[in-house]
Design a protein around this motif. Sequence first.
Motif, PDB file in Angstrom:
ATOM      1  N   ASP A   1      11.724  -6.563   4.551  1.00 61.73           N
ATOM      2  CA  ASP A   1      10.576  -5.803   4.046  1.00 61.73           C
ATOM      3  C   ASP A   1      10.938  -4.312   3.997  1.00 61.73           C
ATOM      4  O   ASP A   1      11.427  -3.761   4.978  1.00 61.73           O
TER       5      ASP A   1
ATOM      6  N   ARG B   1       9.185  -1.710   4.033  1.00 64.48           N
ATOM      7  CA  ARG B   1       8.297  -0.775   4.729  1.00 64.48           C
ATOM      8  C   ARG B   1       8.948  -0.172   5.974  1.00 64.48           C
ATOM      9  O   ARG B   1       9.905  -0.733   6.507  1.00 64.48           O
ATOM     10  N   SER B   2       8.391   0.935   6.443  1.00 62.66           N
ATOM     11  CA  SER B   2       8.934   1.599   7.631  1.00 62.66           C
ATOM     12  C   SER B   2       8.615   0.776   8.877  1.00 62.66           C
ATOM     13  O   SER B   2       7.778  -0.118   8.855  1.00 62.66           O
ATOM     14  N   LYS B   3       9.323   1.113   9.949  1.00 66.31           N
ATOM     15  CA  LYS B   3       9.151   0.397  11.210  1.00 66.31           C
ATOM     16  C   LYS B   3       7.692   0.458  11.696  1.00 66.31           C
ATOM     17  O   LYS B   3       7.140  -0.552  12.146  1.00 66.31           O
TER      18      LYS B   3
ATOM     19  N   GLU C   1       4.982   0.954   9.878  1.00 70.26           N
ATOM     20  CA  GLU C   1       4.101   0.171   9.005  1.00 70.26           C
ATOM     21  C   GLU C   1       4.221  -1.319   9.315  1.00 70.26           C
ATOM     22  O   GLU C   1       3.218  -2.043   9.300  1.00 70.26           O
ATOM     23  N   LYS C   2       5.442  -1.748   9.599  1.00 70.79           N
ATOM     24  CA  LYS C   2       5.642  -3.162   9.948  1.00 70.79           C
ATOM     25  C   LYS C   2       4.928  -3.494  11.258  1.00 70.79           C
ATOM     26  O   LYS C   2       4.288  -4.533  11.372  1.00 70.79           O
TER      27      LYS C   2
ATOM     28  N   LYS D   1       2.373  -2.102  12.397  1.00 73.47           N
ATOM     29  CA  LYS D   1       0.933  -2.119  12.113  1.00 73.47           C
ATOM     30  C   LYS D   1       0.550  -3.461  11.473  1.00 73.47           C
ATOM     31  O   LYS D   1      -0.474  -4.059  11.826  1.00 73.47           O
ATOM     32  N   ALA D   2       1.393  -3.918  10.548  1.00 68.59           N
ATOM     33  CA  ALA D   2       1.136  -5.202   9.884  1.00 68.59           C
ATOM     34  C   ALA D   2       1.135  -6.343  10.904  1.00 68.59           C
ATOM     35  O   ALA D   2       0.295  -7.246  10.844  1.00 68.59           O
TER      36      ALA D   2
END
Lengths: 295, 367
Positions: free
Chosen positions: B110, B112-114, B116-117, B119-120
Motif C-alpha cells: 500500500d 500510503r504512509s506508515k 495512514e496505514k 490509522k487504517a
Amino acid sequence: MEQGSKKGRFGGSEAANGLLLISPTAIYATLLLAAPLFAVVVYSLMVDSKAGLAGGLTFQNYIEVWTGRIDRALMLRSLTVSAMVTLVTVLLAYPVAYFVSFHIRQDRKSLWLFLITIPFWTSYLIRVFLWKVILGYNGVINSGLMSLGIIGEPLTIINYSIGSMIMTLAHAYAAFAILPIFVSLEKIDRSLLEAGQDLGESKLRTFWRVTLPLSMPGVIAAVLIVFIPTIGDYVTPELIGGGKLPMIANRIEAVMLKQNDKALGSAIAMTAMAIVALVSVAFLLLNKRFLKGQK
Amino acid sequence: MTFSAEKPNMIEFRDVHKYYGDYHALRGINATIKAGEFFSLLGPSGCGKTTLLRTIAGFEDISSGVVLIDSKDMANVPANVRPTNMVFQSYAIFPHLTVEENVGFGLRKDPRSKDEKAKAVAEALEMVGLKGYGKRAAHALSGGQRQRVALARALILKPKVLLLDEPLSALDKKMREQMQVELIKLQRQVGITFILVTHDQEEALVMSDRIAVMFEGQIAQLADPETLYRRPASRKVADFIGTMNFAPAAVLSEDASGVEVDAQGFGRMTLSPDQVMGGATSEGNTIGLRPETLTILFDGQNATDREVFGTVEEVVYYGDMTYYDVRLDGAAEPLRLSMRNVPGRPVLDIGAKARLGWSPSAAVLFR
C-alpha cells in the motif's frame, strides 16, 4: 484414589514416586557426569608438576590459557569451524526439511525421514575414512582430475583443509539439523500460507513473512544441535585435518596426555565449555523471542 | 431480503468441473452472484461447497469451465492478485504477529504512509469491535476475537468479494447468533459481496440474500431463502432445509391451471403450477407440508380451510414452541408439526385425539 491425598501406585506421594522413577538416571548422571565434571573444575584450579597434582586453589592455569597464543588460536579455529559447519549444515538442511514437509505426500513422509537416517547406519569413524578416501591426497577427486588431465598434480586445497573438515562435519550432522526443522515446518498450519497469499503476497514473500519466522524455533534447535558437538570434535581434525589443523579438543588431549598437565588441560576444557555455554544461552534467548506467540 | 436484478454480476461460474484424480468434486456448476449480494453456499459436508469457494479465491484450479470475477476470466490468475479476500475456517491468524500486525499484513504494498496505514488498521479494528486490541499477541485472543481479527484483516484491503469459509462453526451458539447479526450489519455497511460457505441451513436462511443448495458437486437449487423454504425444488432440498412432512399422492388430472391430486390422508386437492416441483428426479408423486402449516384446532376453533384427524404420538416441549408427532387415521408415518405456545393454549398429551387444520395452498407436489 482417596480424596485429599495424592497417593501414587508405589504407595508414596506423587513427588516421592517421581523421585523414585528418575533416581536410576539421577544416580547415573551424578556419578558419571557431575562428579567427573567437578573433578575437572578442581583440577583446573590446581598446579600439575612432575610430583603430581598439588597446590591450593589458583587461577594460574586460566591465566595461561586466556593469554596463551596457541590456546587462543585453537579456540578461535574451533569456533570458526563449528560456526561454518553450523551455517552450512542448517542452510543445506532447511531445503531438505522443507521439501519433505511440503512436497512429500503425508503417507510417504516417514519413509523419507527413514531414508535420511540411512547414512547413520555406519559409524562416524567409517564415514570420516570414506571422506578421506574421496578428499585425500591420492583420493578419488585428485586421482580422477589427474587422470582426466585437468590438473597436473594433486590439489592440496581439498585435503587437510578447513574446507574438507567443514564438508565432513556438515555431512555428519545433516540429519540432526533436518529433523528439528522438519518438525517445526510440520507444525505450521497450512491455512496460514494460504492466508499469506490471500492477503496479496507471492509464495516467496509468504515464505519470508510466515513460514520462515514460524520455523525459527526448529532452525535454532538445529543450530544448537550442530554447534555444540562440533566445537569439541576430536576425530575429524585428527583424520581429515591430518593432525595439521588441530582444534581445541585435540589441544586438550595433547596437554592432558602428551604433556601430562591435567591442571592446564582441565582449564582449557572449562574455558571451552564456558564459551559453548555462552553461545548456547544466546541462542536460547533468541529462541524464546521466536517462541513467543506460539503455542 | 429483496434483491434488485439490475446489479452487475460479480461472479460467474460457467460449467465448472473439478476432479481430484477420479473423484468428481464439482459437476458442472453454473451460477451468477451479483455485486453487493450476501450469497451462501449451503450443503452437507463433502458436497463441494468449500471447493467452489476456493476456486474463487484461487486456491483450487478448476479442471474445466470458466470462473469470472467482475467479468474477468480468473484462469491463470494466482490467489495473491485476485480481488478477493478470505476468512478461513481456522481463521489463520498469524501466531507470531500482534493483532495490528495481523490486520496490517496485506498493506505492505500500500503506497500510503506508515501513519495512514496505522490509522487504517485502527479503524478496521474499531469496525469489528476490537478497538484498543492492536498491541495484543494474536495467540492470546478468544475464538470470537480471532474471527474479528480475520474479518478486519480481509476487509481492510477493500476486496470486491469477501469469502467466508464456515466462519461461525467454531463458535458457541450465543456467539454464533451474535456474529450472524454483526456480519449482516457489516455487509450492509461496507457493501462488499459476501460469499458464505455453511452447512447450517438456519444460518444460511438468516443471513443470505440468495442461497445455492449443493449436493454431490451440483447446485440442487439456487433461490432466495423464502423460495427455498416454501418451494423447495426437490424432496432432498426440502429435507435439508428444515423439516417437511411427505405424503404419497396420486395425480388425477392436470392442465395449464394446475394439478389435481389425491394425497394419502389429506384427500383431493388442486395445486397451482408454482406448487408443482421437479419432474427430473421422478421420486414418485409426493406432497409436502411444512410443520408450521399444520395447526392443532382446539375446542371451539374452526378450520380456516380443511381438517384432518389423528392421534398425538410424541410431544416435545421447547418453551416457546411445542413439537408434536401426530399420526393421521390410517397413515403409515406420523406428521411433525409445531405450535407456538401462547397463553391459554394447552399442551396436548401423548395419546390425545387431535384435529388438524391445514390448507392446500401451503402444500407442494414433488413429481
